[in-house]
Design an enzyme around this catalytic site. Structure first.
Site, PDB file in Angstrom:
ATOM      1  N   GLY A   1      -5.324  10.738   6.371  1.00  0.00           N
ATOM      2  CA  GLY A   1      -4.733   9.376   6.612  1.00  0.00           C
ATOM      3  C   GLY A   1      -4.991   8.529   5.278  1.00  0.00           C
ATOM      4  O   GLY A   1      -5.624   8.979   4.347  1.00  0.00           O
ATOM      5  N   ASP A   2      -4.574   7.252   5.235  1.00  0.00           N
ATOM      6  CA  ASP A   2      -4.855   6.440   4.048  1.00  0.00           C
ATOM      7  C   ASP A   2      -4.012   6.939   2.891  1.00  0.00           C
ATOM      8  O   ASP A   2      -4.515   6.898   1.774  1.00  0.00           O
ATOM      9  CB  ASP A   2      -6.422   6.301   3.703  1.00  0.00           C
ATOM     10  CG  ASP A   2      -7.133   5.775   4.844  1.00  0.00           C
ATOM     11  OD1 ASP A   2      -6.561   4.952   5.475  1.00  0.00           O
ATOM     12  OD2 ASP A   2      -8.191   6.697   5.146  1.00  0.00           O
ATOM     13  N   GLU A   3      -2.962   7.585   3.143  1.00  0.00           N
ATOM     14  CA  GLU A   3      -2.042   8.193   1.859  1.00  0.00           C
ATOM     15  C   GLU A   3      -0.997   6.890   1.291  1.00  0.00           C
ATOM     16  O   GLU A   3      -0.405   7.332   0.396  1.00  0.00           O
ATOM     17  CB  GLU A   3      -1.383   9.199   2.538  1.00  0.00           C
ATOM     18  CG  GLU A   3      -2.144  10.384   2.946  1.00  0.00           C
ATOM     19  CD  GLU A   3      -2.304  10.396   4.327  1.00  0.00           C
ATOM     20  OE1 GLU A   3      -1.729   9.312   5.129  1.00  0.00           O
ATOM     21  OE2 GLU A   3      -2.847  11.422   4.948  1.00  0.00           O
TER      22      GLU A   3
ATOM     23  N   LYS B   1       1.026   5.204   3.520  1.00  0.00           N
ATOM     24  CA  LYS B   1       2.388   5.535   4.333  1.00  0.00           C
ATOM     25  C   LYS B   1       3.373   4.318   4.115  1.00  0.00           C
ATOM     26  O   LYS B   1       4.468   4.103   4.164  1.00  0.00           O
ATOM     27  CB  LYS B   1       2.242   5.553   5.606  1.00  0.00           C
ATOM     28  CG  LYS B   1       1.545   7.312   5.703  1.00  0.00           C
ATOM     29  CD  LYS B   1       1.133   7.768   7.201  1.00  0.00           C
ATOM     30  CE  LYS B   1      -0.179   7.004   7.772  1.00  0.00           C
ATOM     31  NZ  LYS B   1      -1.249   7.700   7.295  1.00  0.00           N
TER      32      LYS B   1
ATOM     33  N   GLY C   1      -4.603   1.054   9.515  1.00  0.00           N
ATOM     34  CA  GLY C   1      -4.335  -0.286   8.764  1.00  0.00           C
ATOM     35  C   GLY C   1      -3.602  -0.077   7.541  1.00  0.00           C
ATOM     36  O   GLY C   1      -3.663   1.144   6.806  1.00  0.00           O
ATOM     37  N   HIS C   2      -2.801  -1.161   7.342  1.00  0.00           N
ATOM     38  CA  HIS C   2      -1.958  -1.095   6.124  1.00  0.00           C
ATOM     39  C   HIS C   2      -1.649  -2.626   5.633  1.00  0.00           C
ATOM     40  O   HIS C   2      -1.681  -3.521   6.295  1.00  0.00           O
ATOM     41  CB  HIS C   2      -0.844  -0.231   6.332  1.00  0.00           C
ATOM     42  CG  HIS C   2       0.086  -1.020   7.544  1.00  0.00           C
ATOM     43  ND1 HIS C   2       0.274  -0.067   8.538  1.00  0.00           N
ATOM     44  CD2 HIS C   2       1.110  -1.942   7.487  1.00  0.00           C
ATOM     45  CE1 HIS C   2       1.154  -0.826   9.370  1.00  0.00           C
ATOM     46  NE2 HIS C   2       1.475  -2.058   8.558  1.00  0.00           N
TER      47      HIS C   2
ATOM     48  N   GLN D   1      -2.294   7.645  11.308  1.00  0.00           N
ATOM     49  CA  GLN D   1      -3.313   8.751  10.871  1.00  0.00           C
ATOM     50  C   GLN D   1      -2.529   9.888  10.121  1.00  0.00           C
ATOM     51  O   GLN D   1      -1.544   9.510   9.327  1.00  0.00           O
ATOM     52  CB  GLN D   1      -4.234   9.250  12.086  1.00  0.00           C
ATOM     53  CG  GLN D   1      -4.887   8.235  12.452  1.00  0.00           C
ATOM     54  CD  GLN D   1      -4.593   7.214  13.467  1.00  0.00           C
ATOM     55  OE1 GLN D   1      -3.624   7.201  14.305  1.00  0.00           O
ATOM     56  NE2 GLN D   1      -4.953   5.890  13.164  1.00  0.00           N
TER      57      GLN D   1
ATOM     58  N   THR E   1     -12.005  -0.253   8.343  1.00  0.00           N
ATOM     59  CA  THR E   1     -13.584  -0.252   8.533  1.00  0.00           C
ATOM     60  C   THR E   1     -14.322  -0.656   7.260  1.00  0.00           C
ATOM     61  O   THR E   1     -15.395  -1.061   7.190  1.00  0.00           O
ATOM     62  CB  THR E   1     -14.069   1.164   8.916  1.00  0.00           C
ATOM     63  OG1 THR E   1     -13.412   1.854   7.816  1.00  0.00           O
ATOM     64  CG2 THR E   1     -13.524   1.371  10.421  1.00  0.00           C
TER      65      THR E   1
ATOM     66  N   ARG F   1     -15.355   1.192   5.104  1.00  0.00           N
ATOM     67  CA  ARG F   1     -16.166   1.992   4.826  1.00  0.00           C
ATOM     68  C   ARG F   1     -15.626   2.940   3.488  1.00  0.00           C
ATOM     69  O   ARG F   1     -14.484   2.939   3.252  1.00  0.00           O
ATOM     70  CB  ARG F   1     -16.146   3.238   5.887  1.00  0.00           C
ATOM     71  CG  ARG F   1     -16.742   3.064   6.987  1.00  0.00           C
ATOM     72  CD  ARG F   1     -16.972   4.181   7.897  1.00  0.00           C
ATOM     73  NE  ARG F   1     -15.653   4.140   8.515  1.00  0.00           N
ATOM     74  CZ  ARG F   1     -15.476   5.414   9.536  1.00  0.00           C
ATOM     75  NH1 ARG F   1     -16.384   6.113   9.842  1.00  0.00           N
ATOM     76  NH2 ARG F   1     -14.422   5.618   9.884  1.00  0.00           N
TER      77      ARG F   1
ATOM     78  N   ASP G   1      -0.125   7.515 -11.132  1.00  0.00           N
ATOM     79  CA  ASP G   1      -0.801   6.733 -12.305  1.00  0.00           C
ATOM     80  C   ASP G   1      -2.404   6.763 -12.221  1.00  0.00           C
ATOM     81  O   ASP G   1      -2.921   6.887 -13.244  1.00  0.00           O
ATOM     82  CB  ASP G   1      -0.340   5.265 -12.216  1.00  0.00           C
ATOM     83  CG  ASP G   1      -0.775   4.611 -10.902  1.00  0.00           C
ATOM     84  OD1 ASP G   1      -0.656   5.485  -9.787  1.00  0.00           O
ATOM     85  OD2 ASP G   1      -0.984   3.486 -10.905  1.00  0.00           O
TER      86      ASP G   1
ATOM     87  N   GLY H   1       2.088   2.743  -8.938  1.00  0.00           N
ATOM     88  CA  GLY H   1       1.494   1.488  -9.120  1.00  0.00           C
ATOM     89  C   GLY H   1       1.179   1.079  -7.981  1.00  0.00           C
ATOM     90  O   GLY H   1       1.563   1.508  -6.994  1.00  0.00           O
TER      91      GLY H   1
HETATM   92  P1  IMP Z   1     -10.721   7.387  15.850  1.00  0.00           P
HETATM   93  O1  IMP Z   1      -9.189   7.498  15.564  1.00  0.00           O
HETATM   94  O2  IMP Z   1     -11.364   5.980  15.524  1.00  0.00           O
HETATM   95  O3  IMP Z   1     -11.484   7.804  17.198  1.00  0.00           O
HETATM   96  O4  IMP Z   1     -11.402   8.256  14.878  1.00  0.00           O
HETATM   97  C1  IMP Z   1     -11.506   9.546  14.632  1.00  0.00           C
HETATM   98  C2  IMP Z   1     -11.441  10.046  13.109  1.00  0.00           C
HETATM   99  O5  IMP Z   1     -10.078   9.619  12.677  1.00  0.00           O
HETATM  100  C3  IMP Z   1     -12.464   9.538  12.253  1.00  0.00           C
HETATM  101  O6  IMP Z   1     -12.774  10.376  11.462  1.00  0.00           O
HETATM  102  C4  IMP Z   1     -11.766   8.441  11.829  1.00  0.00           C
HETATM  103  O7  IMP Z   1     -12.420   7.850  10.424  1.00  0.00           O
HETATM  104  C5  IMP Z   1     -10.324   8.918  11.424  1.00  0.00           C
HETATM  105  N1  IMP Z   1      -9.272   8.048  11.388  1.00  0.00           N
HETATM  106  C6  IMP Z   1      -8.775   7.280  12.254  1.00  0.00           C
HETATM  107  N2  IMP Z   1      -7.893   6.547  11.757  1.00  0.00           N
HETATM  108  C7  IMP Z   1      -7.674   6.496  10.685  1.00  0.00           C
HETATM  109  C8  IMP Z   1      -6.829   6.123   9.639  1.00  0.00           C
HETATM  110  O8  IMP Z   1      -6.103   5.471   9.873  1.00  0.00           O
HETATM  111  N3  IMP Z   1      -6.926   6.491   8.299  1.00  0.00           N
HETATM  112  C9  IMP Z   1      -8.204   7.576   8.029  1.00  0.00           C
HETATM  113  N4  IMP Z   1      -8.927   8.073   8.988  1.00  0.00           N
HETATM  114  C10 IMP Z   1      -8.864   7.498  10.302  1.00  0.00           C
END
Ligand code: IMP
Length: 447
Positions: A13-15, A17, A41-42, A227, A317, A319, A349, A436
């Site tokens: 995730g978080d690539e 997209k 989230g984006h 995800q 989150t 985090r 970059d 970028g």
């Molecule tokens: P859940 O989807 O909230 O149940 O979380 C399960 C796992 O997937 C956890 O390690 C989260 O951090 C990860 N996760 C869920 N959604 C994303 C996302 O959009 N990006 C990155 N990690 C995610």
């Protein structure tokens, strides 16, 4: 007609997209969010204003699009209504006319979030979920006690009955775990969620009809995957996964599509890797993170440098993310599973800058695992207790890429070498290269 472009995350995730999703949506008619919920989230930009969306497809910023929240989504109506309001305040036109919600999507209630927190607390090794109630909502769906978006349109009494059935066991859990303040009062909850249903009423549709007609009309469809491959509940690092099938096949179900509708699968990754939550991460670099907090430090570890340069903090989150070097072996395993046509590599970059700071960049091209060199991602790590040790190819130094560069041939030699190695190991052509932060900062190769 095969008119659907599917955008899928290639790692955890978080690539980024949203960037390629945005490019593809510019001339699309229908943009679909297929799986997951407000755990994704984006950030979107409209008239220079930025906002993080968790449920509404990013394609909503293009006024010609219809945007669908598909049947595979677990929908938090409170968050959805907030997003609609925010977009309206930003001036995005006709949101409530252009946004459609599959009546078959499942609804996240507060009790799902409380259960998410409780289950995490009970685990010896917590997953590190986003606590958005995703797992408990999908699990109610599988138990056939879930409440669907259509149910929000029932009379309050009938909705209350459904909530009552759904929460009998949940209430027992709250009682026995000293969470009496979380006990569900079905009628009260039904009254609240009925109101949300009334506000969403005009957007709720039989999405099969919408999607079928887009397919018949030969309309361009974009599916914004959520995800990623290694978070898929079957293919991923179980149990450290999300609760949906977020690979291409699951995404198609969530989007009301069939494999025959697929034109192209674009797999999105970054030029470095990141992961939030727990679970194996072979190329992870050490960092000063404990319990999702960055500690004070004098001199950074490589993981800290990558995190800060690439600003790896969760959009949902906040985090700090775990970070590491690019793992090409994962994509080699992903190719067939995802039906990958092209790769999009973001942050080329940033990787160049990292090379300048650290002195070199690395790509994991195979693993050492169980005393053997392997070129695939193993699936028995829980059994062996071993995380594969990466074998790296190193490129010395770094590079600078101006964000307005659009000509692949003008990329610095180091960056070209990186892409060449990635293509060699993964056997997936790299068509898109992010150079970028803005959506337009993208090189598109003629392949
Ligand atoms: P859940 O989807 O909230 O149940 O979380 C399960 C796992 O997937 C956890 O390690 C989260 O951090 C990860 N996760 C869920 N959604 C994303 C996302 O959009 N990006 C990155 N990690 C995610």
């Amino acid at each position: 007609m095969n008119n659907a472009v599917i955008v899928i995350g290639g790692k955890w995730g978080d690539e980024g997209k949203g960037k390629i999703g945005s490019r593809e949506s510019k001339n699309a008619k229908l943009v679909i969010r297929a799986t997951g919920g407000a755990n994704a989230g984006h950030t979107i930009v409209y008239n220079g204003k930025k906002v993080a969306l968790h449920l509404i497809p990013g394609g909503i910023v293009y006024p010609q699009t219809t945007c669908l929240i598909g049947q595979g989504v677990v929908l938090d109506p409170i968050i959805l209504l907030e997003e609609i309001k925010t977009l309206e305040e930003m001036g995005v036109p006709d949101i409530t006319k252009r946004l459609k919600i599959s009546g078959r999507a499942h609804v996240i209630f507060p009790y799902h979030k409380h259960l998410d927190t409780l289950f995490e607390k009970m685990k010896k090794n917590p997953i590190g979920t986003t606590k958005r109630g995703i797992g408990p909502c999908y699990s109610d769906k599988d138990h056939r006690i879930g409440i669907r978006v259509y149910d929000l349109l029932l009379p309050i009494e009938e909705l209350a009955q459904k909530i009552d059935v759904a929460t009998r066991i949940h209430n027992q859990m709250f009682l026995t775990n000293d969470m009496t303040d979380r006990l569900v009062c079905p009628y009260q909850l039904a009254s609240e969620f009925y109101c949300y249903g009334q506000q969403l009423k005009n957007m709720i549709v039989n999405a099969d009809i919408l999607v079928n007609s887009a397919c018949k009309n030969d309309d361009k469809i974009v599916v914004e995957g959520a995800q990623a491959y290694r978070l898929d509940k079957d293919f991923g690092d179980y149990p450290n996964v999300t609760s949906s099938n977020c690979v291409t096949a699951g995404t198609l179900i969530g989007a009301h599509l069939s494999h025959k509708d697929v034109k192209e699968v674009i797999v999105v990754v970054k030029a470095h890797d990141s992961r939030v939550g727990n679970g194996p991460f072979p190329t992870e670099q050490p960092a000063h993170i404990v319990n999702d907090l960055v500690l004070d430090y004098d001199s950074p570890y490589i993981g800290d440098i990558i995190r800060e340069e690439a600003w790896e903090y969760g959009a949902t989150t906040k985090r700090p993310r775990r970070t590491g070097w690019f793992d090409a072996v994962i994509l080699r395993s992903a190719k067939g599973v995802l039906g990958a046509d092209y790769l999009c590599i973001n942050h080329m970059d940033t990787l160049g800058k990292l090379g300048q700071i650290i002195g070199s960049v690395k790509i994991c091209t195979s693993y050492k695992y169980q005393d053997k060199e392997i070129d695939y991602y193993p699936d028995d790590m829980e059994l062996t207790g071993e995380v594969p040790t990466p074998i790296y190819t190193t490129i010395d130094g770094g590079w600078d890429i101006p964000s307005n560069l659009r000509d692949f041939d003008k990329l610095p030699e180091g960056a070209k070498k990186f892409i060449e190695i990635v293509e060699f190991v993964t056997e997936i052509p790299v068509k898109y290269i992010g150079v970028g932060p803005d959506n337009e900062d993208l090189i598109v190769r003629n392949l």
